[in-house]
Every structure is written in structure tokens, then in C-alpha cells.
Design an enzyme around this catalytic site. Structure first.
Site, PDB file in Angstrom:
ATOM      1  N   MET A  98       0.861  -1.158   0.000  1.00 18.66           N
ATOM      2  CA  MET A  98       0.000   0.000   0.000  1.00 18.66           C
ATOM      3  C   MET A  98       0.901   1.211   0.000  1.00 18.66           C
ATOM      4  O   MET A  98       1.526   1.512   0.996  1.00 18.66           O
ATOM      5  CB  MET A  98      -0.890  -0.042   1.234  1.00 18.66           C
ATOM      6  CG  MET A  98      -1.762  -1.279   1.190  1.00 18.66           C
ATOM      7  SD  MET A  98      -2.760  -1.426   2.644  1.00 18.66           S
ATOM      8  CE  MET A  98      -1.508  -1.526   3.865  1.00 18.66           C
ATOM      9  N   GLY A  99       1.031   1.889  -1.122  1.00 20.44           N
ATOM     10  CA  GLY A  99       1.852   3.096  -1.226  1.00 20.44           C
ATOM     11  C   GLY A  99       1.476   4.021  -0.106  1.00 20.44           C
ATOM     12  O   GLY A  99       2.230   4.238   0.816  1.00 20.44           O
ATOM     13  N   THR A 100       0.309   4.526  -0.121  1.00 22.76           N
ATOM     14  CA  THR A 100      -0.395   5.094   1.031  1.00 22.76           C
ATOM     15  C   THR A 100      -0.042   6.460   1.558  1.00 22.76           C
ATOM     16  O   THR A 100       1.110   6.896   1.554  1.00 22.76           O
ATOM     17  CB  THR A 100      -0.282   4.145   2.252  1.00 22.76           C
ATOM     18  OG1 THR A 100      -0.723   2.876   1.857  1.00 22.76           O
ATOM     19  CG2 THR A 100      -1.147   4.599   3.390  1.00 22.76           C
ATOM     20  N   THR A 101      -1.123   7.075   2.057  1.00 22.24           N
ATOM     21  CA  THR A 101      -0.966   8.204   2.966  1.00 22.24           C
ATOM     22  C   THR A 101      -1.887   7.906   4.131  1.00 22.24           C
ATOM     23  O   THR A 101      -3.085   7.680   3.930  1.00 22.24           O
ATOM     24  CB  THR A 101      -1.440   9.503   2.295  1.00 22.24           C
ATOM     25  OG1 THR A 101      -0.775   9.633   1.060  1.00 22.24           O
ATOM     26  CG2 THR A 101      -1.173  10.692   3.171  1.00 22.24           C
TER      27      THR A 101
END
Lengths: 236, 273
Positions: free
Chosen positions: A14-17
Site C-alpha cells: 500500500m503506497g499510502t498516505t
């Protein structure tokens, strides 16, 4: 061509922020919804904010498999703990359990987490548990690949004792800023607000988010426009 | 085969004893043996009455098509089916294993299996093998809690989605789904969309091909439509048949059935001393 083929077998990450902020009376957790395998978006509407107990939630980033398994284990431990204790678990206990699993398996896991919740003893609390298994109680914390773009933003905008509305708006604005700049974050913005009255989940689809520098407005696809119009007969 | 180490104690789990040896051999120039992969396009979608799963039928071994009509939609329970992409042996073995575990669980609890049970069993097995069991699955079924569709990745992560695609042809199939999927499809619309997505994978992905298999699962009923579409028929068959060179010995032109037909006489006399 080859690199795309290989990437489809890459581990699901999950690349994610992810964001967690406290406000006067509770906490707000926020996250984007993009899960990628290499350069392909495997799930554009994933839910990265998972429930641990009725009053404690966790934001997951990093390896999707590792974070899912870890939160499953901690949910199980917390359930047992709640039964043994006879009352809802505190956020501190939940965060410590997450830290124990994360630290003791630090060589095998690759996941950064944010634990947030509300209990009657301490009120709303946010704990950041980055890679390696450090436990840090903070008034707000950010994580994931998109967080790099938000450190300066939060330094400027953060203030103690916000209202629930202010906190939610701040989280949504921050996630949408990170989505604008980070390729590995995207999709929709999900928020979870936890206070003494309970939990409320909100969902902000991509087209409701504010537009930032040089971003274009979403338009209807040309295919829809063309097919809606009646076809004109060809005239020679 | 000579072994350099003693055999591993019977403890369960994968034995990594030969990994160092394999590494050493690869450094010396030995090429690892190739294995059968299902290049694959597999899809699933949720429609108004349940779920529909679809798959192509080509199994590849490197650049060669090893099986032109393999079955990629595996049985898990009467109400749960699972499509598998990745190494053919891994998908076969892991779905067989979990299918048996589900059956034992059904006997134990006396209830119909739930999709989340299959999901948890598959995900914990794949996670404990840290991605070395190369099985990417689309699991779908209908149980007492309703219709469910999940994707499971080789490292053990799962997603719950209304429509999903996996395998090398997943991008081609996902393009079809993203443009045409909507909630509340009827059975015919759903099957047509699934077939279209698989065809998109078959014609645009080199690792997928041959025919389309479809499986429709609804409450209390499932229809396994094996070879629902055959868009790649063999178009030229020579009329002359096969001719062998004169030196070839033809031994037999008779076909002998191997199984004897046994006549069963009902109500015969009991054996007596």
C-alpha cells in the site's frame, strides 16, 4: 513490456498516505484507498482503516499482507484481553500489543501503523508505530509514502484543541494534498472519527476533493458524450 | 539423487535444506527447471443474485502451450468456487487442501461453509509461505450472509471487491469491467460481461488463450459452465488424414475396450453348501 509483467507478481503494497490527529474530545483517522502491485493499482477503493475493537482503529501502510495479518492477530489478542479485563480495552493497551508484535517480528514485517481511539481514562489518543516497532504517543502523526509531502504542511497548520469539524477538514485536506503529489496514493479519502459518542465513518470520493495547483477538473468521458448524442447520417 | 544433508525431522512446514545447494548449482551454471504456469485471465463479479466467476483455459510452460483446455475454476464447497492464477501446481494443491479442510469443518459444525472461512484458511497458508506458494486466487461464493467476492495475492493479502481480475491478462479484463460494470446486473448481463472480459484477456494477452469457462453461483444453486465459449476452434483439418511413410509398421487397426461388460443378474439363488 517485461517490467510490467514482472511487476504484477510483486508483493501487494500500500503506497499510502495515513494520518491520525487528536482534537478536543476524540481522534480523527484518515487514509487514501490505493493498493498497488508494482506499477498496477490492484485495488483503487481499499479500506486501510481497520477496526481492532469498538473504540480503537488502526491505519495500515506498507506491505498489505503483513499489515492485514498483524491487525488480525492484535484484534484476536484484544478480544481475549477485553473478556479477561471485563471492560473495553484502552488505546494504550491496543497500541502496546501492536508494538509488541511489530517489534518482535521486526525482521519479517514491513509495515508502518497508526493506532487511534478513545477510552474513558485518557480520552482520544494517537500512537504512531513506524517500521521497526517504536511506540510514540503523539498529538498527531502521519505515515506512508505520501506523508513525505505533508511534514511542512502539518508544521504550519497544526494547533491544539481543534473542534471535530476542523480536525476532519484538516485530515481530508492533507490526504488530498498527498494524493496530488504521491503516485502511490490515490482513489478516495476515508476518515474515521472516534469520540465518547462512538465511531463514525466518512467517505470522500475523488471528485469531491479540492483541486490543487495545475490539477484539472474531472470531465465526462468523451465516449459518453459521443454516444449520448444522436448519430448524424453520413452525407456524400 | 545424492543428498548432502540428513533428512529433515518430521515437523511440518517447508524444508529449506536444499536451498543452499540449489543456489550453488545455479552459480555453477545449472538452469533451474521450468514449471507449468497458468498465464491466465481470471475474473469474478457480484451480480444481483450472487457471483459469477470466469477463466480462460490455457496453461503455459515458458513460451509453449502445455494444456489447451485446462480447468482453472476449482471447487471449494458446493457454494464456493475459486479461480487460480500463477503456478498450476500451487493453485491446484492449495485449493484442494482448503477444500478438504472446509469439508471436515462442515462435518464438524453441521453447517454450510462460509466464504470468509475459505478466505482465512487460504490467506493464512499463503502468508506463512511468504509468497513462495505462487497462487493468486479469485474466491467467490454465496453463503448465509450473502454473496462474497475476494482476491487473494501470493503473499497473503486479500481484497474484497464487487468485481476483480487476476493473472497476466488482468489489465485487459479490468479495462472491460471498469467501463461496463454496474451494480445490480442480471444473470445474463453478468455472464455476458464476464465472457467479454475473459475474451479480452484471451485475445490481447499472450499468456491467456483457448476457451472461456464460467461459473454462476447463486443461493442454493451453482452452474459450472465448462467451455461456455469456444472462440478459438481448430479451423483447418486436413481431409487426407495423416499419412505415414511406407516403412512404418501398422500393428493393429482394431480398438479393444479395456473394461469388460459384466452382466449383473438380479435376484439369483443364494449360495448354498
Amino acid at each position: 513490456m517485461d517490467s510490467i509483467y514482472n511487476d504484477l507478481n510483486a508483493p501487494h503494497s500500500m503506497g499510502t498516505t495515513i494520518i491520525g490527529v487528536t482534537y478536543d474530545g476524540g481522534v480523527v483517522l484518515g487514509a487514501d484507498s490505493r493498493t498497488s502491485t508494482g506499477m498496477y493499482v490492484a485495488n483503487r477503493a481499499s479500506d486501510k482503516i481497520t477496526q481492532l475493537t469498538d473504540n480503537v482503529y488502526i491505519c495500515r501502510s506498507g506491505s498489505a499482507a503483513d499489515s492485514q495479518v498483524l491487525s488480525d492477530y492484535v484484534r484476536y489478542y484484544l478480544h481475549q484481553h477485553t473478556i479477561q479485563l471485563g471492560q473495553p480495552a484502552t488505546v494504550k493497551v491496543a497500541a502496546n500489543l501492536v508494538r509488541m508484535v511489530s517489534y518482535n517480528n521486526k525482521n519479517m514485517l514491513q509495515t508502518g501503523l497508526i493506532v487511534g481511539g478513545w477510552d474513558k481514562y485518557e480520552g482520544g489518543k494517537i500512537y504512531g508505530i513506524p517500521l521497526g516497532g517504536t511506540l510514540l504517543e503523539q498529538p498527531f502523526t502521519i505515515g506512508g509514502s505520501g506523508s513525505s509531502y505533508l511534514y511542512g504542511f502539518f508544521d504550519q497548520v497544526w494547533k491544539e484543541g481543534m473542534t471535530q469539524d476542523e480536525a476532519e477538514k484538516l485530515v481530508v485536506k492533507a490526504v488530498s494534498l498527498a494524493i496530488a503529489r504521491d503516485g502511490a496514493s490515490g482513489g478516495v479519502v476515508r476518515t474515521v472519527t472516534i469520540n465518547k459518542d462512538g465511531v463514525s465513518r466518512k467517505f470522500y470520493p475523488g471528485n469531491t476533493l479540492p483541486l490543487w495547483h495545475e490539477e484539472l477538473e474531472a470531465k465526462d468521458s468523451l465516449l459518453d458524450i459521443l454516444s449520448a448524442a444522436s448519430p448524424e447520417p453520413m452525407v456524400s | 539423487m545424492s543428498r548432502f544433508e540428513e533428512s529433515a525431522p518430521a515437523r511440518g512446514g517447508f524444508s529449506f535444506d536444499l536451498c543452499k545447494r540449489n543456489e550453488m548449482l545455479m552459480q555453477k551454471g545449472l538452469k533451474p527447471s521450468s514449471y507449468l504456469k497458468t498465464g491466465t485471465t481470471i475474473v469474478g463479479l457480484v451480480f444481483q443474485d450472487g457471483v459469477i466467476l470466469g477463466a480462460d483455459t490455457r496453461a503455459t510452460e515458458g513460451p509453449i502451450v502445455a494444456d489447451k483446455n485446462c480447468e482453472k475454476i476449482h471447487y471449494m464447497a458446493p457454494n464456493i468456487y475459486c479461480c487460480g492464477a500463477g503456478t498450476a501446481a500451487d493453485t491446484e494443491a492449495v485449493t484442494d487442501m482448503v477444500s478438504s479442510q472446509l469439508k471436515l469443518h462442515r462435518f464438524h459444525t453441521g453447517r454450510e461453509s462460509r466464504v470468509v472461512t475459505a478466505l482465512t484458511l487460504l490467506k493464512s497458508h499463503l502468508f506463512s509461505y511468504q509468497g513462495h506458494v505462487s497462487a493468486a486466487l479469485v474466491l467467490g461464493g454465496v453463503d448465509v450472509t450473502g454473496p462474497h467476492l475476494h482476491t487473494i495475492y501470493p503473499h497473503g493479502s486479500t481484497d474484497t471487491l464487487p468485481f476483480a481480475t487476476m493473472g497476466s491478462g488482468s489489465l485487459a479484463a479490468m479495462a472491460i469491467f471498469e467501463s461496463k460494470y454496474r451494480e445490480g446486473l442480471t444473470r445474463d448481463e453478468g455472464v455476458k460481461l464476464v465472457a467479454e472480459a475473459i475474451c479480452s484477456g484471451i485475445f490481447n494477452d499472450l499468456g491467456s488463450g483457448s476457451n472461456v469457462d464460467v461459473c454462476v453461483i447463486t443461493k442454493g444453486k451453482r452452474e459450472y459452465l465448462r467451455n461456455y465459449m469456444l472462440p478459438n476452434p481448430r479451423t483447418y483439418v486436413s481431409e487426407k488424414g495423416y499419412s505415414f511413410s511406407k516403412k512404418t509398421e501398422v500393428l493393429l487397426t482394431k480398438i479393444t475396450p479395456l473394461r469388460e461388460l459384466v452382466e449383473v443378474i438380479e435376484g439369483g439363488d443364494a449360495m448354498e453348501e
